[in-house]
Design a protein around this motif. Structure first.
Motif, PDB file in Angstrom:
ATOM      1  N   ASP A 112       0.150   5.786  -9.594  1.00 38.04           N
ATOM      2  CA  ASP A 112       0.105   5.135  -8.280  1.00 38.04           C
ATOM      3  C   ASP A 112       0.194   6.144  -7.141  1.00 38.04           C
ATOM      4  O   ASP A 112       0.578   5.793  -6.030  1.00 38.04           O
ATOM      5  CB  ASP A 112       1.248   4.130  -8.142  1.00 38.04           C
ATOM      6  CG  ASP A 112       0.980   2.851  -8.916  1.00 38.04           C
ATOM      7  OD1 ASP A 112      -0.185   2.604  -9.262  1.00 38.04           O
ATOM      8  OD2 ASP A 112       1.945   2.099  -9.165  1.00 38.04           O
ATOM      9  N   THR A 153       0.158   2.415  -3.255  1.00 34.68           N
ATOM     10  CA  THR A 153      -1.153   1.910  -2.856  1.00 34.68           C
ATOM     11  C   THR A 153      -1.090   0.986  -1.649  1.00 34.68           C
ATOM     12  O   THR A 153      -2.110   0.445  -1.235  1.00 34.68           O
ATOM     13  CB  THR A 153      -1.809   1.171  -4.037  1.00 34.68           C
ATOM     14  OG1 THR A 153      -0.927   0.121  -4.468  1.00 34.68           O
ATOM     15  CG2 THR A 153      -2.098   2.124  -5.183  1.00 34.68           C
ATOM     16  N   SER A 154       0.090   0.798  -1.076  1.00 34.95           N
ATOM     17  CA  SER A 154       0.199  -0.074   0.099  1.00 34.95           C
ATOM     18  C   SER A 154       0.408   0.765   1.358  1.00 34.95           C
ATOM     19  O   SER A 154       0.779   1.941   1.289  1.00 34.95           O
ATOM     20  CB  SER A 154       1.366  -1.057  -0.060  1.00 34.95           C
ATOM     21  OG  SER A 154       2.594  -0.390   0.153  1.00 34.95           O
ATOM     22  N   LEU A 155       0.195   0.147   2.507  1.00 36.07           N
ATOM     23  CA  LEU A 155       0.395   0.846   3.774  1.00 36.07           C
ATOM     24  C   LEU A 155       1.851   1.237   3.992  1.00 36.07           C
ATOM     25  O   LEU A 155       2.147   2.157   4.746  1.00 36.07           O
ATOM     26  CB  LEU A 155      -0.085  -0.024   4.945  1.00 36.07           C
ATOM     27  CG  LEU A 155      -1.585  -0.252   5.039  1.00 36.07           C
ATOM     28  CD1 LEU A 155      -1.908  -1.209   6.186  1.00 36.07           C
ATOM     29  CD2 LEU A 155      -2.316   1.056   5.222  1.00 36.07           C
ATOM     30  N   GLU A 156       2.783   0.539   3.340  1.00 37.86           N
ATOM     31  CA  GLU A 156       4.210   0.806   3.506  1.00 37.86           C
ATOM     32  C   GLU A 156       4.738   1.841   2.510  1.00 37.86           C
ATOM     33  O   GLU A 156       5.904   2.207   2.550  1.00 37.86           O
ATOM     34  CB  GLU A 156       5.021  -0.491   3.341  1.00 37.86           C
ATOM     35  CG  GLU A 156       4.757  -1.526   4.416  1.00 37.86           C
ATOM     36  CD  GLU A 156       3.463  -2.307   4.165  1.00 37.86           C
ATOM     37  OE1 GLU A 156       2.986  -2.369   3.013  1.00 37.86           O
ATOM     38  OE2 GLU A 156       2.916  -2.839   5.153  1.00 37.86           O
ATOM     39  N   SER A 157       3.903   2.325   1.601  1.00 38.60           N
ATOM     40  CA  SER A 157       4.334   3.275   0.569  1.00 38.60           C
ATOM     41  C   SER A 157       4.883   4.550   1.185  1.00 38.60           C
ATOM     42  O   SER A 157       4.516   4.934   2.294  1.00 38.60           O
ATOM     43  CB  SER A 157       3.168   3.628  -0.353  1.00 38.60           C
ATOM     44  OG  SER A 157       2.758   2.504  -1.093  1.00 38.60           O
ATOM     45  N   THR A 215       9.991  -1.237   5.255  1.00 38.34           N
ATOM     46  CA  THR A 215       9.341   0.068   5.387  1.00 38.34           C
ATOM     47  C   THR A 215      10.325   1.059   5.981  1.00 38.34           C
ATOM     48  O   THR A 215      11.017   0.756   6.954  1.00 38.34           O
ATOM     49  CB  THR A 215       8.098  -0.043   6.302  1.00 38.34           C
ATOM     50  OG1 THR A 215       7.214  -1.022   5.746  1.00 38.34           O
ATOM     51  CG2 THR A 215       7.384   1.291   6.420  1.00 38.34           C
TER      52      THR A 215
END
Length: 173
Positions: free
Chosen positions: A7, A31-35, A91
């Motif tokens: 990931d 894979t998310s904007l908050e990663s 986040t």
């Protein structure tokens, strides 16, 4: 170049940001904007008078560095921009910190009439402090200057500047 590992997206890039060439390593940890992510930027340049550099440095760091008039130096900078993985769906904030190595420098502190030459040293910063790890220089009279200490960047109640400054005359032979 970018690689995908589980990931994580790993990339190494080169590019120009606001007139300076940077080498960039980025690990995007999901894979998310908050990663979370870890980004390290490296640059080497010659600081000339009135150059607008270190665009990624916190505003508080730039404000303190602007207190020096007519600075020139060879500079190597390493800037870290990171964010931890989300916790409980929240986040996390972005953190910025870095290290700056200075060589062959010339500068004068605003309001102080003496220019120091042969400046060298290391400065570390984050959003809270500017840490003069070790800064050395020589005045035109030959006096040697060394400084170290921590400058708080935010005006918090009770915080004070802690700088150790030593000056010594050069032995005349």
């Amino acid at each position: 170049m970018a690689r995908f590992e589980n990931d994580t997206i790993r990339s190494e890039l080169r590019g120009v940001l606001d007139t300076l060439e940077y080498r960039v390593r980025l690990d995007y940890l999901g894979t998310s904007l908050e990663s979370g992510f870890v980004c390290v930027l490296e640059t080497d340049f010659r600081l000339e008078e009135d150059m607008d550099v270190l665009v990624l440095a916190p505003d508080e760091v730039i404000e303190k560095l602007d207190m020096f008039s007519r600075p020139t130096a060879d500079v190597s900078a390493l800037i870290h921009v990171t964010r931890d993985q989300p916790e409980g769906g929240v986040t996390q904030p972005v953190r910025i910190w870095g290290e700056v190595d200075i060589r062959n420098g010339v500068a004068a502190f605003s309001g102080f009439p003496y220019t120091f030459e042969q400046l060298s040293g290391q400065v570390e910063f984050d959003r809270e402090t500017l840490d003069l790890v070790s800064v050395r220089g020589v005045s035109p009279s030959g006096a040697r200057l060394s400084a170290s200490g921590v400058i708080p960047l935010r005006e918090e109640a009770g915080e004070s500047v802690g700088i150790s400054l030593r000056a010594a005359e050069q032995a005349r032979g």
